[in-house]
Design an enzyme around this catalytic site. Structure first.
Site, PDB file in Angstrom:
ATOM      1  N   LYS A   9      -1.608  15.267  -2.193  1.00  0.00           N
ATOM      2  CA  LYS A   9      -1.868  14.169  -1.257  1.00  0.00           C
ATOM      3  C   LYS A   9      -0.752  14.088  -0.211  1.00  0.00           C
ATOM      4  CE  LYS A   9      -4.634  11.427  -4.506  1.00  0.00           C
ATOM      5  NZ  LYS A   9      -4.853  10.088  -5.108  1.00  0.00           N
ATOM      6  N   TYR A  49     -14.212  10.200  -1.351  1.00  0.00           N
ATOM      7  CA  TYR A  49     -13.961   9.048  -2.215  1.00  0.00           C
ATOM      8  C   TYR A  49     -15.131   8.052  -2.220  1.00  0.00           C
ATOM      9  CZ  TYR A  49      -9.080  10.193  -3.312  1.00  0.00           C
ATOM     10  OH  TYR A  49      -7.930  10.776  -3.811  1.00  0.00           O
ATOM     11  N   PHE A  57      -9.631  -1.405  -2.781  1.00  0.00           N
ATOM     12  CA  PHE A  57      -8.593  -0.520  -2.237  1.00  0.00           C
ATOM     13  C   PHE A  57      -9.165   0.621  -1.400  1.00  0.00           C
ATOM     14  CE2 PHE A  57      -9.541   0.874  -6.616  1.00  0.00           C
ATOM     15  CZ  PHE A  57      -9.905   2.194  -6.403  1.00  0.00           C
ATOM     16  N   ARG A  85      -6.415  17.721 -15.101  1.00  0.00           N
ATOM     17  CA  ARG A  85      -6.315  16.250 -15.183  1.00  0.00           C
ATOM     18  C   ARG A  85      -5.233  15.846 -16.187  1.00  0.00           C
ATOM     19  NH1 ARG A  85      -9.089  12.614 -11.777  1.00  0.00           N
ATOM     20  NH2 ARG A  85      -9.341  11.240 -13.570  1.00  0.00           N
ATOM     21  N   THR A  91      -3.819   7.904 -13.696  1.00  0.00           N
ATOM     22  CA  THR A  91      -3.969   7.561 -12.278  1.00  0.00           C
ATOM     23  C   THR A  91      -2.775   6.765 -11.765  1.00  0.00           C
ATOM     24  OG1 THR A  91      -6.367   7.487 -12.568  1.00  0.00           O
ATOM     25  CG2 THR A  91      -5.469   6.379 -10.616  1.00  0.00           C
ATOM     26  N   ARG A 102       2.183  13.100 -12.242  1.00  0.00           N
ATOM     27  CA  ARG A 102       2.357  11.714 -11.776  1.00  0.00           C
ATOM     28  C   ARG A 102       3.478  11.021 -12.544  1.00  0.00           C
ATOM     29  NH1 ARG A 102      -4.145  10.745 -11.501  1.00  0.00           N
ATOM     30  NH2 ARG A 102      -4.474  11.283  -9.304  1.00  0.00           N
ATOM     31  N   ASN A 112       0.022   8.689  -5.487  1.00  0.00           N
ATOM     32  CA  ASN A 112       0.171   9.311  -6.802  1.00  0.00           C
ATOM     33  C   ASN A 112       0.108  10.834  -6.745  1.00  0.00           C
ATOM     34  OD1 ASN A 112      -2.532   9.447  -6.316  1.00  0.00           O
ATOM     35  ND2 ASN A 112      -3.176   8.350  -8.169  1.00  0.00           N
ATOM     36  N   HIS A 115      -4.572  14.833  -6.281  1.00  0.00           N
ATOM     37  CA  HIS A 115      -5.954  14.541  -6.682  1.00  0.00           C
ATOM     38  C   HIS A 115      -6.486  15.722  -7.485  1.00  0.00           C
ATOM     39  CE1 HIS A 115     -10.265  13.813  -6.586  1.00  0.00           C
ATOM     40  NE2 HIS A 115     -10.378  15.092  -6.254  1.00  0.00           N
ATOM     41  N   GLU A 126     -16.757  18.557  -4.584  1.00  0.00           N
ATOM     42  CA  GLU A 126     -15.519  18.495  -3.803  1.00  0.00           C
ATOM     43  C   GLU A 126     -15.146  19.868  -3.241  1.00  0.00           C
ATOM     44  OE1 GLU A 126     -12.890  16.520  -6.576  1.00  0.00           O
ATOM     45  OE2 GLU A 126     -14.001  14.636  -6.367  1.00  0.00           O
TER      46      GLU A 126
HETATM   47  P1  RTP Z   1      -7.958  10.929  -7.796  1.00  0.00           P
HETATM   48  O1  RTP Z   1      -9.462  10.731  -7.618  1.00  0.00           O
HETATM   49  O2  RTP Z   1      -7.183  10.666  -6.540  1.00  0.00           O
HETATM   50  O3  RTP Z   1      -7.659  12.255  -8.433  1.00  0.00           O
HETATM   51  O4  RTP Z   1      -7.419   9.870  -8.855  1.00  0.00           O
HETATM   52  P2  RTP Z   1      -8.064   9.436 -10.232  1.00  0.00           P
HETATM   53  O5  RTP Z   1      -9.331  10.194 -10.472  1.00  0.00           O
HETATM   54  O6  RTP Z   1      -6.990   9.535 -11.257  1.00  0.00           O
HETATM   55  O7  RTP Z   1      -8.372   7.917  -9.967  1.00  0.00           O
HETATM   56  P3  RTP Z   1      -9.661   7.243  -9.283  1.00  0.00           P
HETATM   57  O8  RTP Z   1     -10.113   6.165 -10.183  1.00  0.00           O
HETATM   58  O9  RTP Z   1     -10.649   8.286  -8.858  1.00  0.00           O
HETATM   59  O10 RTP Z   1      -9.021   6.552  -8.004  1.00  0.00           O
HETATM   60  C1  RTP Z   1      -8.876   7.275  -6.795  1.00  0.00           C
HETATM   61  C2  RTP Z   1      -7.554   6.931  -6.175  1.00  0.00           C
HETATM   62  O11 RTP Z   1      -7.597   5.580  -5.716  1.00  0.00           O
HETATM   63  C3  RTP Z   1      -6.303   5.019  -5.773  1.00  0.00           C
HETATM   64  N1  RTP Z   1      -6.347   3.787  -6.514  1.00  0.00           N
HETATM   65  N2  RTP Z   1      -5.775   2.696  -6.068  1.00  0.00           N
HETATM   66  N3  RTP Z   1      -4.853   0.047  -5.760  1.00  0.00           N
HETATM   67  C4  RTP Z   1      -5.522   0.389  -6.850  1.00  0.00           C
HETATM   68  O12 RTP Z   1      -5.726  -0.378  -7.756  1.00  0.00           O
HETATM   69  C5  RTP Z   1      -5.998   1.754  -6.969  1.00  0.00           C
HETATM   70  N4  RTP Z   1      -6.728   2.240  -7.965  1.00  0.00           N
HETATM   71  C6  RTP Z   1      -6.950   3.555  -7.661  1.00  0.00           C
HETATM   72  C7  RTP Z   1      -5.406   6.016  -6.467  1.00  0.00           C
HETATM   73  O13 RTP Z   1      -4.605   6.673  -5.506  1.00  0.00           O
HETATM   74  C8  RTP Z   1      -6.365   6.971  -7.119  1.00  0.00           C
HETATM   75  O14 RTP Z   1      -5.799   8.259  -7.230  1.00  0.00           O
HETATM   76 MG    MG Z   2     -10.870  10.322  -9.053  1.00  0.00          MG
END
Ligand code: RTP
Ligand code: MG
Length: 147
Positions: A9, A49, A57, A85, A91, A102, A112, A115, A126
């Site tokens: 990122k 996304y 967010f 992962r 996350t 992370r 973080n 991705h 993707e």
């Molecule tokens: P990513 O898609 O980026 O690999 O991350 P992830 O699967 O671990 O988490 P996901 O639930 O898909 O969330 C995507 C990205 O959104 C941001 N986020 N911000 N402010 C908040 O509460 C919040 N929650 C999630 C994070 O940057 C996360 O990687």
């Molecule tokens: Mg995700």
């Protein structure tokens, strides 16, 4: 062979972590099939996304991911989707174990570092969103996989 989409990122790029992160996946034993430094458009970010578009967010997430270059990658290997992962960690970096990406490099949930696709369906979606077919390199390593 299974493939996944991983992306350093904008915070990871700004912090000079591209090499470190590529090294982790290389040393683990995964096989790099595509990589590029690119700036994500708003349209691509909103599509990538899309599953989060109703979340509070979402706007911040799209603004962040389009704020500077990312390093987009496709990696191949046995169970690469779930293993990547695991290597990334939780996350929210505050919950991520030391030793994970992370856990070692992140502080805030919005920044973080990396991705990674969360399922075979996401990986396929993707990879095709970020890469053209001719940007994926199918090749065999001709040296032993143990050196
Ligand atoms: P990513 O898609 O980026 O690999 O991350 P992830 O699967 O671990 O988490 P996901 O639930 O898909 O969330 C995507 C990205 O959104 C941001 N986020 N911000 N402010 C908040 O509460 C919040 N929650 C999630 C994070 O940057 C996360 O990687
Ligand atoms: Mg995700």
């Amino acid at each position: 062979m299974e493939k996944t989409f991983l992306m350093v990122k904008p915070d990871g790029v700004q912090r000079n972590l591209i090499g470190e992160l590529v090294t982790r996946f290389e040393k683990k034993g995964f096989h790099l099939v595509g990589a590029k430094l690119m700036t994500v458009t708003k349209e691509l970010a909103e599509n990538h996304y899309g599953e989060h578009k109703e979340r509070p967010f979402f706007g911040e997430l799209v603004d962040f991911i389009t704020s500077g270059p990312v390093f987009a990658m496709v990696w191949e290997g046995d169970n690469v989707i779930s293993t990547a992962r695991t290597m990334m960690g939780a996350t929210n970096p505050k919950d991520a174990n030391p030793g994970t990406i992370r856990g070692d490099y992140g502080v805030q949930v919005s920044m973080n570092v990396i991705h990674g696709s969360d399922s075979p369906t996401s990986a396929e979606r993707e990879i095709s969103l970020f890469f053209n077919e001719n940007e994926l390199n199918e090749y065999t390593k001709t040296i032993s996989k143990w050196v």
